[in-house]
Design an enzyme around this catalytic site. Structure first.
Site, PDB file in Angstrom:
ATOM      1  N   GLN A  50      38.580  33.678  41.174  1.00  0.00           N
ATOM      2  CA  GLN A  50      38.962  34.200  39.859  1.00  0.00           C
ATOM      3  C   GLN A  50      39.088  33.006  38.923  1.00  0.00           C
ATOM      4  O   GLN A  50      39.940  32.153  39.094  1.00  0.00           O
ATOM      5  CB  GLN A  50      40.298  34.937  39.954  1.00  0.00           C
ATOM      6  CG  GLN A  50      40.807  35.471  38.622  1.00  0.00           C
ATOM      7  CD  GLN A  50      42.176  36.118  38.779  1.00  0.00           C
ATOM      8  OE1 GLN A  50      42.407  36.889  39.699  1.00  0.00           O
ATOM      9  NE2 GLN A  50      43.074  35.789  37.878  1.00  0.00           N
ATOM     10  N   CYS A  66      44.019  38.957  36.923  1.00  0.00           N
ATOM     11  CA  CYS A  66      44.088  39.606  38.241  1.00  0.00           C
ATOM     12  C   CYS A  66      44.192  41.120  38.165  1.00  0.00           C
ATOM     13  O   CYS A  66      43.680  41.820  39.034  1.00  0.00           O
ATOM     14  CB  CYS A  66      45.247  39.027  39.056  1.00  0.00           C
ATOM     15  SG  CYS A  66      46.858  39.165  38.260  1.00  0.00           S
ATOM     16  N   HIS A  99      51.148  38.588  40.621  1.00  0.00           N
ATOM     17  CA  HIS A  99      49.713  38.643  40.911  1.00  0.00           C
ATOM     18  C   HIS A  99      49.338  40.012  41.460  1.00  0.00           C
ATOM     19  O   HIS A  99      50.061  40.592  42.270  1.00  0.00           O
ATOM     20  CB  HIS A  99      49.375  37.556  41.932  1.00  0.00           C
ATOM     21  CG  HIS A  99      47.914  37.438  42.235  1.00  0.00           C
ATOM     22  ND1 HIS A  99      46.967  37.144  41.280  1.00  0.00           N
ATOM     23  CD2 HIS A  99      47.226  37.582  43.405  1.00  0.00           C
ATOM     24  CE1 HIS A  99      45.767  37.105  41.838  1.00  0.00           C
ATOM     25  NE2 HIS A  99      45.894  37.381  43.116  1.00  0.00           N
ATOM     26  N   ASP A 154      41.306  40.021  46.722  1.00  0.00           N
ATOM     27  CA  ASP A 154      42.129  39.147  45.900  1.00  0.00           C
ATOM     28  C   ASP A 154      41.215  38.153  45.190  1.00  0.00           C
ATOM     29  O   ASP A 154      40.494  37.394  45.843  1.00  0.00           O
ATOM     30  CB  ASP A 154      43.131  38.414  46.804  1.00  0.00           C
ATOM     31  CG  ASP A 154      44.107  37.533  46.057  1.00  0.00           C
ATOM     32  OD1 ASP A 154      43.853  37.199  44.886  1.00  0.00           O
ATOM     33  OD2 ASP A 154      45.141  37.164  46.644  1.00  0.00           O
TER      34      ASP A 154
END
Length: 223
Positions: free
Chosen positions: A80, A86, A157, A172
């Protein structure tokens, strides 16, 4: 070639189903297809109150010394590239793994995004998202639509849990690869994800900053 020293940062997306629904519907998810819902508890009775079938589960948790140490121990590569993205990345993971089960508006952002990135690796997708001004603008609107004042100074997150080919995966944007948590099914996805979420919460007993959101296929969209 000069490299950017300050990574791009967005305002964080609030763990608010209403905000997420408007965000996804605006990006091309048909309103009659799926909807985000709060999960108010992880016990059996409360989980049974969540609309089914559940397509994906989003989990918001605090970033602590322990959680960061666990992540770095497993891998240290970030996929990311945009700070505070996120929530959006989690939603993209959630919808992207169920496009065969739900309908997207033709030529909408989501329709074009998944088609354009279908053959990309995770880093290529991350860079594609970073450069996409349409998504950045949509995220900005959604991030300022919540009940709390928007700030880019957060220590929480989002991750996503999806069932793919009979396995429960933790997706993730800060991990190098999907994390498999063993066998699962569309019918047990919520319960299976809840077990993993419980174990993560137990590692942070002093924090109350957790949120669980289920994305469920709506009745009018169900076949």
């Amino acid at each position: 070639m000069a490299q950017r020293t300050t990574p791009k940062r967005w305002l964080p997306l609030e763990a608010n189903p209403d905000v997420m629904n408007q965000f996804l519907w605006g990006l091309g998810l048909l309103e009659g297809e799926a909807k985000c819902n709060d999960v108010y508890g992880l016990d059996v009775e409360t989980l049974q109150m969540v609309p089914t079938p559940v397509l994906a589960v989003l989990f918001l948790y605090p970033l602590t010394t322990q959680s960061e140490a666990d992540r770095v121990k497993e891998d240290s590569v970030h996929k990311q590239t945009v700070g505070n993205a996120c929530g959006t990345v989690g939603l993209l993971h959630a919808i992207g793994n169920v496009t065969s089960e739900i309908k997207l508006r033709e030529d909408s952002f989501l329709d074009r995004y998944y088609k354009a990135t279908a053959n990309m690796d995770p880093m290529e997708r991350a860079l594609f998202l970073e450069k996409d001004t349409e998504m950045e603008a949509a995220h900005s609107v959604a991030a300022t639509a919540g009940d709390t004042e928007a700030s880019d100074n957060v220590n929480t997150h989002f991750i996503c849990f999806s069932c793919v080919d009979g396995e429960l995966y933790e997706l993730d944007g800060r991990r190098e690869r999907p994390i498999s948590h063993g066998p699962s099914s569309p019918n047990t996805l919520l319960q299976d994800a809840a077990k993993i979420i419980k174990s993560m919460i137990q590692k942070n007993p002093n924090s109350m900053n957790f949120n669980v959101i289920a994305i469920s296929k709506t009745t009018e969209g169900a076949q």
